[in-house]
Design a protein around this motif. Sequence first.
Motif, PDB file in Angstrom:
ATOM      1  N   LEU A 183      50.419  -2.559   6.219  1.00 17.84           N
ATOM      2  CA  LEU A 183      49.636  -1.409   6.307  1.00 17.84           C
ATOM      3  C   LEU A 183      50.654   0.111   6.654  1.00 17.84           C
ATOM      4  O   LEU A 183      51.604  -0.134   7.219  1.00 17.84           O
ATOM      5  CB  LEU A 183      48.940  -1.235   7.761  1.00 17.84           C
ATOM      6  CG  LEU A 183      47.696  -2.567   7.730  1.00 17.84           C
ATOM      7  CD1 LEU A 183      47.166  -2.440   9.214  1.00 17.84           C
ATOM      8  CD2 LEU A 183      46.770  -2.112   6.705  1.00 17.84           C
ATOM      9  N   ASP A 187      46.723   4.388   6.550  1.00 18.36           N
ATOM     10  CA  ASP A 187      45.836   3.428   6.257  1.00 18.36           C
ATOM     11  C   ASP A 187      44.802   3.131   7.592  1.00 18.36           C
ATOM     12  O   ASP A 187      45.381   3.224   8.696  1.00 18.36           O
ATOM     13  CB  ASP A 187      46.539   2.077   5.850  1.00 18.36           C
ATOM     14  CG  ASP A 187      47.348   2.229   4.622  1.00 18.36           C
ATOM     15  OD1 ASP A 187      47.062   3.139   3.921  1.00 18.36           O
ATOM     16  OD2 ASP A 187      48.200   1.409   4.131  1.00 18.36           O
ATOM     17  N   ILE A 205      40.298  -2.821   4.690  1.00 21.39           N
ATOM     18  CA  ILE A 205      41.434  -2.199   4.965  1.00 21.39           C
ATOM     19  C   ILE A 205      41.285  -1.056   3.741  1.00 21.39           C
ATOM     20  O   ILE A 205      40.989  -1.213   2.576  1.00 21.39           O
ATOM     21  CB  ILE A 205      42.890  -2.896   4.362  1.00 21.39           C
ATOM     22  CG1 ILE A 205      43.136  -4.052   5.109  1.00 21.39           C
ATOM     23  CG2 ILE A 205      43.901  -1.871   4.121  1.00 21.39           C
ATOM     24  CD1 ILE A 205      44.327  -4.933   4.849  1.00 21.39           C
TER      25      ILE A 205
END
Length: 424
Positions: A183, A187, A205
Motif C-alpha cells: 500500500l 491508497d 483497495i
Amino acid sequence: MKRLKFNRVLTNKDFIYAITLLLIIGLISFSFYELSKAEVKVTQGDEVTTIRTHANTVGDVLNELVIDVGEHDELSHNLNDRVTTNMKIQHTVANQVFLSIDGKETTYYTTSKTVEDFLYEQNIELTENDQLSLALDTNVNNQLEIAIDKAFQVTINDAGEKQQVWTTNSSVEELLNENNITLHELDKIKPKTTAELNGDTDIVITRVEKVTDVVEEEQDFPVVKRQDSSLEKGKEEIVAQGEPGVIEKHYEVVLENGEEVSRELVKEEVKQEGKEKIVAIGTKVNQTISTNNITSTNSSPKSASSSPKSSGSSEVVSRSGGGNEPKGKTLYMKATAYNWDCSSCDGRGLTATGYNLKANPNGVIAVDPSVIPLGTKVWVEGYGYAIARDTGGNIKGNKIDLHMATTQQASSFGVRTVQVKIIE
C-alpha cells in the motif's frame, strides 16, 4: 503271652539322615511350587518385564509390579482376565495433549504414537492450505502442544482486479504481506489493515495518486477600431492581426484507480501577452463635382455672361464602392482552425499544394476540393480574404480549416459556422 520290649537308641547317623530327608521333601515342595507359577511378560513402552507369578488375574499381576493403569491408558487385556502361562500384557500410558484450533484450545489424552495418528484418532481433517505447527511424523509425548490454523478464502479487489486467496492469517495486514501487496501513502483500503479476517471478509483497495496537469489556455485579444480618413466610409481593413495571450495553468489532479476524481488549480503563469487586433474604419466621403454650361445672351463673340445659369447639369465621380462583405457565391460552412506546428503535423509547414505556411502563415484555408477547388480565392466571415491552398483528412463536405499564425490562436478558435463567399 509275654510282650516283647524294643528299645533303640538314635545315632548321629540317623539324625543326619532325617534332616536330609526333610530337606529333600522341602526342596521337592519348593520346586513344585515354583513350577506351578505362570510366566508373564508385561510391556510398557520400550521396557519389558518378565515375572513368574501365582496371581490369578491381570490386575493382580499389575499390582505385584506396582503398575497403576490410568483412565485413558491402553491395556491389552481386561483387569479381570485370568492369568495364563506365557501371557503377554501390553500397557500403554496415555499422554496429555493440548490441541489449539484457530486459537481455541482443548485437552486430550491419547496413546497415539505420532501427531498424524492422533489427528486420525480424533477425526480431525487437514486441507492443503491449513497450517500445522508440527510435522505429522512428530512423536507424541506428554503435554505436547499442537496448533492448527484452518485456512479460509478471502476476496481481494485491488484497483478493480479481483483475486481469491486462501489464508490462515488473522489480520488484513498479515494477508497483504503474505501476498506481497504493498500500500502506498495515498491508497485507501477497506476494511482497515488492523481489522481481523474471517471467511466473510472482502478486501477493497483503491489506488490513489496525485499528478500535475499543465494546461495552456488562450485569452481573447482586444479589438481596437481606429478611424481612417484615407479609407472610404463603410470599409474596414485589418491593420494588425491580434494574437491571444497564453496562460499556463497548473492543476493538482487526484486519480483513483486511474480515473480523475478531483482537480484543483494551484498556479497560473502568463506565458505570452496578448496583442490587440487593430481595425481601420473608413471615414472618407464620396466627392461630387458639378460642371456648369456657360451660354451667351448676345450674339457678339465678345459678350459673355458673367454668371452661370441655374439649369446646369452635374456629374458624380465615386471611388470603388463596397462594404465589409464582397460579392460572390455565399456558402455557410463549419469552420475549425489549425497551425502548421500542431502535434499531429509533420513539422515541415507545407500545404497539400506545397505552399510554405511557416513563411506565409496568413490567408490560407484547407478545403474539400470537391466543394471549393484548390486555388480559389474566398472571403471568410471573421477571418478575411484567403486562398484555398490545403486539404485535410477531416475536411469533408461543407467544412473548412483556417490556418492561424500560432497554435494558441488555432486552439482558441474552436468550432463555429461562418459565412464563406467565393470571390468571382
